[in-house]
Design a protein around this motif. Sequence first.
Motif, short mmCIF file in Angstrom:
data_model
loop_
_atom_site.label_atom_id
_atom_site.label_comp_id
_atom_site.label_asym_id
_atom_site.label_seq_id
_atom_site.Cartn_x
_atom_site.Cartn_y
_atom_site.Cartn_z
N UNK A 384 8.76 -15.95 1.09
CA UNK A 384 9.71 -16.83 0.30
C UNK A 384 9.19 -15.01 -1.04
N UNK A 385 7.81 -14.99 -0.74
CA UNK A 385 7.53 -14.04 -1.69
C UNK A 385 7.83 -12.13 -1.32
N UNK A 386 7.24 -11.86 0.36
CA UNK A 386 7.24 -10.92 0.78
C UNK A 386 8.36 -9.65 0.08
N UNK A 387 7.73 -8.10 0.60
CA UNK A 387 9.34 -7.74 0.24
C UNK A 387 8.52 -5.64 0.71
N UNK A 388 9.18 -5.44 2.15
CA UNK A 388 9.17 -4.37 2.57
C UNK A 388 9.88 -2.70 1.87
N UNK A 389 9.03 -2.31 1.73
CA UNK A 389 9.65 -1.15 0.91
C UNK A 389 10.12 0.71 2.03
N UNK A 390 11.19 1.06 0.85
CA UNK A 390 11.07 2.41 2.08
C UNK A 390 10.03 3.16 2.29
N UNK A 391 9.27 3.11 3.56
CA UNK A 391 7.73 3.75 3.58
C UNK A 391 7.56 4.67 4.75
N UNK A 392 8.77 5.61 4.85
CA UNK A 392 8.93 6.66 5.93
C UNK A 392 7.86 7.55 5.28
#
Length: 413
Positions: A384-392
Amino acid sequence: MAIQLDNQHPLHSSTVTREPNQSAPTEPRPQGIRSRILLSPPHIGAEEQNFVREAFETNWIAPLGPNVDAFEAELAGYVGTQGAVALSSGTAAIHQALRLLGVGPGDRVLCSSLTFVASVNPIVYQGAEPVLIDSDEATWNMSPAALERALSDMKREGRLPKAAIIVNLYGQSADMLPLLALLDAYGVPVVEDAAESLGATCEGRASGTLGRFGVYSFNGNKIITTSGGGMLVSNDTEALEKARFWATQARDAAPHYEHSELGYNYRLSNILAGVGRGQLRVLDERVNARRAVFERYERAIGGIEGVAFMPEAPYGRSTRWLTALTVDSAKAGVSTQDLIARLSAENIESRPVWKPMHLQPLYRHCDYYPHDEEAPSVSERLFAQGLCLPSGSSLTQQDQNLVIDILMDALKK
């Protein structure tokens, strides 16, 4: 006790609706001004081209060849196992591991709930039944407390699991020692799904090498890639030879095509293995680059109320394959869905964390063990709260600064 979920649970919806928010941009940046900033794009160098060129020059473009043999040996040497088998995907590697462990119809297999569906599907390929285990707050990976309750219940029912799949999320190993101690006490072998954690460590050992079998993925978004591929590793070289045989259509030793067992078309091509050999040579650099990306994000927004990054467990080193965090909308004043929408409007890719398997329509019927029976599910909150950001590892500081500026603007409002 296992929990079977009501289909009306609010998080069961496969789509996430976004509440109106004043911070969302009304006029998105026009597309085409710059390239899209991707979550985790492939990062290819010169070494890969050399190995691929050699494969073409020697006409080794078949599904086997010198690059396959060398990639297996080099990967096993890097992680410290006795052997490895290069396969067409990480999913194929999990499937082979379960078959090697004798998983079949009527069996039960424990698996982390917070994961990609490929961790669970091979259980069903074998006709077995998944039993899903919650995460803990400290690692986001399989909860020892939930696992202990599941094993106790299953022993009382006289139906102990045939195997357990422990998933290592977002570049970090699960807390393997207590998990292994519990499973060893019940005689349950472990498949370590390290598809997302190649290059990480746990208690001084390479992630993926603490279970009976370990699995890596070289999908296009992984820390190193062959565009598509996977690896099964183990110290049981006899079992690996059996997997190698099955993965090559289980062709018997005969001058004609003779088949006594069911096999699969699961082997990696010699060309793609060449890509993998080149990628493996820069794995440590890729890990350091992704950790640096994570640290810049953490410095920039880690102090904002309501923002919490995935913790790094003290027993090992994470690769930070993806920078993952949670956003508490009650404290931050903005939701994860709002931030995804803001970033998307600026041609930037981001995603929620994995939707737990016990919330998926495909696996909603399965038994599920939460971390704490008296508290909300950890994996549901993370979803519900999680987010993955650009990480390359090829993400430029300029592009990362743009991501950070958008996040800070939204969070400060």
